[in-house]
Design a protein around this motif. Sequence first.
Motif, PDB file in Angstrom:
ATOM      1  N   THR A 124      -4.442  -2.132   8.180  1.00 43.72           N
ATOM      2  CA  THR A 124      -3.021  -1.951   8.464  1.00 43.72           C
ATOM      3  C   THR A 124      -2.548  -3.035   9.411  1.00 43.72           C
ATOM      4  O   THR A 124      -3.338  -3.891   9.843  1.00 43.72           O
ATOM      5  CB  THR A 124      -2.741  -0.546   9.018  1.00 43.72           C
ATOM      6  OG1 THR A 124      -1.323  -0.323   9.050  1.00 43.72           O
ATOM      7  CG2 THR A 124      -3.309  -0.390  10.417  1.00 43.72           C
ATOM      8  N   CYS A 128      -7.955   0.625   3.204  1.00 41.37           N
ATOM      9  CA  CYS A 128      -7.017  -0.474   3.434  1.00 41.37           C
ATOM     10  C   CYS A 128      -6.768  -0.640   4.927  1.00 41.37           C
ATOM     11  O   CYS A 128      -6.592   0.338   5.654  1.00 41.37           O
ATOM     12  CB  CYS A 128      -5.698  -0.182   2.715  1.00 41.37           C
ATOM     13  SG  CYS A 128      -4.445  -1.464   2.921  1.00 41.37           S
ATOM     14  N   ASN A 162      -8.800   0.696  -5.036  1.00 41.88           N
ATOM     15  CA  ASN A 162      -8.652   2.120  -4.715  1.00 41.88           C
ATOM     16  C   ASN A 162      -9.879   2.721  -4.043  1.00 41.88           C
ATOM     17  O   ASN A 162      -9.784   3.725  -3.334  1.00 41.88           O
ATOM     18  CB  ASN A 162      -8.337   2.914  -5.990  1.00 41.88           C
ATOM     19  CG  ASN A 162      -6.909   2.735  -6.445  1.00 41.88           C
ATOM     20  OD1 ASN A 162      -6.031   2.412  -5.646  1.00 41.88           O
ATOM     21  ND2 ASN A 162      -6.673   2.920  -7.732  1.00 41.88           N
ATOM     22  N   ASP A 172       8.105  -1.825   0.487  1.00 39.53           N
ATOM     23  CA  ASP A 172       8.535  -1.029  -0.667  1.00 39.53           C
ATOM     24  C   ASP A 172       9.239  -1.962  -1.648  1.00 39.53           C
ATOM     25  O   ASP A 172       9.243  -3.186  -1.465  1.00 39.53           O
ATOM     26  CB  ASP A 172       9.426   0.146  -0.252  1.00 39.53           C
ATOM     27  CG  ASP A 172      10.716  -0.290   0.438  1.00 39.53           C
ATOM     28  OD1 ASP A 172      11.028  -1.505   0.439  1.00 39.53           O
ATOM     29  OD2 ASP A 172      11.418   0.588   0.974  1.00 39.53           O
ATOM     30  N   ASN A 183       0.861  -1.181   0.000  1.00 43.23           N
ATOM     31  CA  ASN A 183       0.000   0.000   0.000  1.00 43.23           C
ATOM     32  C   ASN A 183       0.894   1.226   0.000  1.00 43.23           C
ATOM     33  O   ASN A 183       1.687   1.431   0.927  1.00 43.23           O
ATOM     34  CB  ASN A 183      -0.918   0.006   1.224  1.00 43.23           C
ATOM     35  CG  ASN A 183      -1.818   1.221   1.272  1.00 43.23           C
ATOM     36  OD1 ASN A 183      -1.498   2.216   1.927  1.00 43.23           O
ATOM     37  ND2 ASN A 183      -2.938   1.162   0.584  1.00 43.23           N
ATOM     38  N   VAL A 184       0.786   2.059  -1.019  1.00 42.61           N
ATOM     39  CA  VAL A 184       1.705   3.185  -1.172  1.00 42.61           C
ATOM     40  C   VAL A 184       1.466   4.277  -0.131  1.00 42.61           C
ATOM     41  O   VAL A 184       2.301   5.168   0.037  1.00 42.61           O
ATOM     42  CB  VAL A 184       1.637   3.778  -2.593  1.00 42.61           C
ATOM     43  CG1 VAL A 184       2.126   2.767  -3.606  1.00 42.61           C
ATOM     44  CG2 VAL A 184       0.232   4.261  -2.919  1.00 42.61           C
ATOM     45  N   ASN A 185       0.332   4.222   0.565  1.00 39.99           N
ATOM     46  CA  ASN A 185       0.067   5.185   1.633  1.00 39.99           C
ATOM     47  C   ASN A 185       0.549   4.696   2.989  1.00 39.99           C
ATOM     48  O   ASN A 185       0.164   5.219   4.034  1.00 39.99           O
ATOM     49  CB  ASN A 185      -1.429   5.507   1.690  1.00 39.99           C
ATOM     50  CG  ASN A 185      -1.893   6.238   0.451  1.00 39.99           C
ATOM     51  OD1 ASN A 185      -1.423   7.329   0.152  1.00 39.99           O
ATOM     52  ND2 ASN A 185      -2.816   5.634  -0.293  1.00 39.99           N
ATOM     53  N   ASN A 186       1.390   3.664   2.957  1.00 37.95           N
ATOM     54  CA  ASN A 186       2.058   3.140   4.145  1.00 37.95           C
ATOM     55  C   ASN A 186       1.122   2.535   5.176  1.00 37.95           C
ATOM     56  O   ASN A 186       1.450   2.485   6.363  1.00 37.95           O
ATOM     57  CB  ASN A 186       2.935   4.212   4.811  1.00 37.95           C
ATOM     58  CG  ASN A 186       4.166   4.540   3.994  1.00 37.95           C
ATOM     59  OD1 ASN A 186       4.742   3.660   3.352  1.00 37.95           O
ATOM     60  ND2 ASN A 186       4.551   5.798   3.991  1.00 37.95           N
ATOM     61  N   ARG A 187      -0.022   2.020   4.736  1.00 42.75           N
ATOM     62  CA  ARG A 187      -0.808   1.171   5.618  1.00 42.75           C
ATOM     63  C   ARG A 187      -0.111  -0.179   5.758  1.00 42.75           C
ATOM     64  O   ARG A 187      -0.279  -0.873   6.745  1.00 42.75           O
ATOM     65  CB  ARG A 187      -2.221   0.994   5.059  1.00 42.75           C
ATOM     66  CG  ARG A 187      -2.996   2.283   4.900  1.00 42.75           C
ATOM     67  CD  ARG A 187      -3.305   2.926   6.232  1.00 42.75           C
ATOM     68  NE  ARG A 187      -4.380   2.233   6.928  1.00 42.75           N
ATOM     69  CZ  ARG A 187      -4.751   2.498   8.174  1.00 42.75           C
ATOM     70  NH1 ARG A 187      -4.097   3.408   8.875  1.00 42.75           N
ATOM     71  NH2 ARG A 187      -5.751   1.843   8.726  1.00 42.75           N
TER      72      ARG A 187
END
Length: 437
Positions: A388, A386, A382, A357, A349-353
């Motif tokens: 975590t 998401c 999207n 990387d 998840n690119v929003n760091n949930r």
Amino acid sequence: MSTAARPAFFDRTHTDDLIAFLGTSPSPYHAVASAAERLEKAGFRQVAETDAWDAVAGGRYLIRGGALIAWYVPEGAGPETPFRVVGTHTDSPNLRVKPLPDTGSAGWRQVAVEIYGGVPLNTWLDRDLGLSGRLALRDGSRRLVQLDEPLLRVPQLAIHLDRQVNEGMKLDKQRHLTPIWGLGPVDEGSLIAYVAQRAGVEAADVAGWDLMTHDVQPAAYLGRDRELLAGPRLDNLLSVHAATAALAAVATAAATDGLALPYIPVLAAFDHEETGSESDTGAQSPLLGNVLERTVHARGGNPEDRARALAGTVCLSSDMGHAVHPNYSERHEPGHHPMPNGGPILKVNVNNRYATDGVGRAVFAAACEKAGVPWQTFVSNNAMPCGTTIGPITAARLGIATVDCGIAALSMHSARELCGAEDPYLLASAIKAFLEG
């Protein structure tokens, strides 16, 4: 995505042991006790946080409440030797007993409960529930309690009294989730007196408790070909079990077979992930950081050595993920459809949930390749929020590279969840390869 052939293993030994582990682990306190028992058999010894730690090679673990940290120091490890950490959590959403538990209505005896974590409420209706957890005694000791019998039940309203139930059921968390456990007037003190008696202690000696409900139906294979596994608390005891098995195997290979380990393998099984990890046993606590720092100091290290060790450390955060749901496939990301028995999933998840990387992806892929297991990728739709894990928390708190993974499952957070019967072994194999470096 890897399409490596699955190892030829499947006598189901690992999954059979997972089923046994789930049965002996109805609460976080039982889960860490069950994991500790397996580590003891692999030569690990328990240490106390209040004692001084030595630098002798070998396996150690500590228990704090519903959390366990275990590690293996290989021969020749220096103070700057980095770690390979597998992070998991021991708690699952459920119904937990309130401080004043005895209640009732309309001639029924009931037990007051509080909702723990993100519970799909309807999955707890009309299930035979037992009680588990711990009692805190006046002498300062603790007593584990596991009552695997149908004591409680949250009865659903009959359809005759709610003709619109199939048009959308709405449960009031305060009024509709109170289990029954008998008939008669409210009897103050009766629940704890009963639990104390079953635990072999006097009710007057009980000063506190942490009790919770659990479905007494055991985990079981499912399907025509028994290729699926249905059971309680797969999120996230499946990962706890896999990591424990992997750490025990790595430690045994190092101690008896001469396996050279470039890292110090670590298992961190936290509590309270389902409620945000903000506790002295959660991932947001200093527990893991303190353990890693103390092991550095025990080997004669200083702050510089600690910084060097953490700079080379990688954490694999293992938690359950979502398989594509056949009845709701539109809610999944169209290009990413993880399936049961397809191997572990890399969670992105690119929003760091999730903490993964591109570099972390390479580490995960290398571990799966070394283990010879296939793997998949999970990304949320999207239009869907998401979830975590402890991954981002651990990465931020300790400043260490972290990768999120798991296995694909259905019915996450339900009283009973579903996954592939092969995936627990495939995940354990990947974790073992990761810990070996």
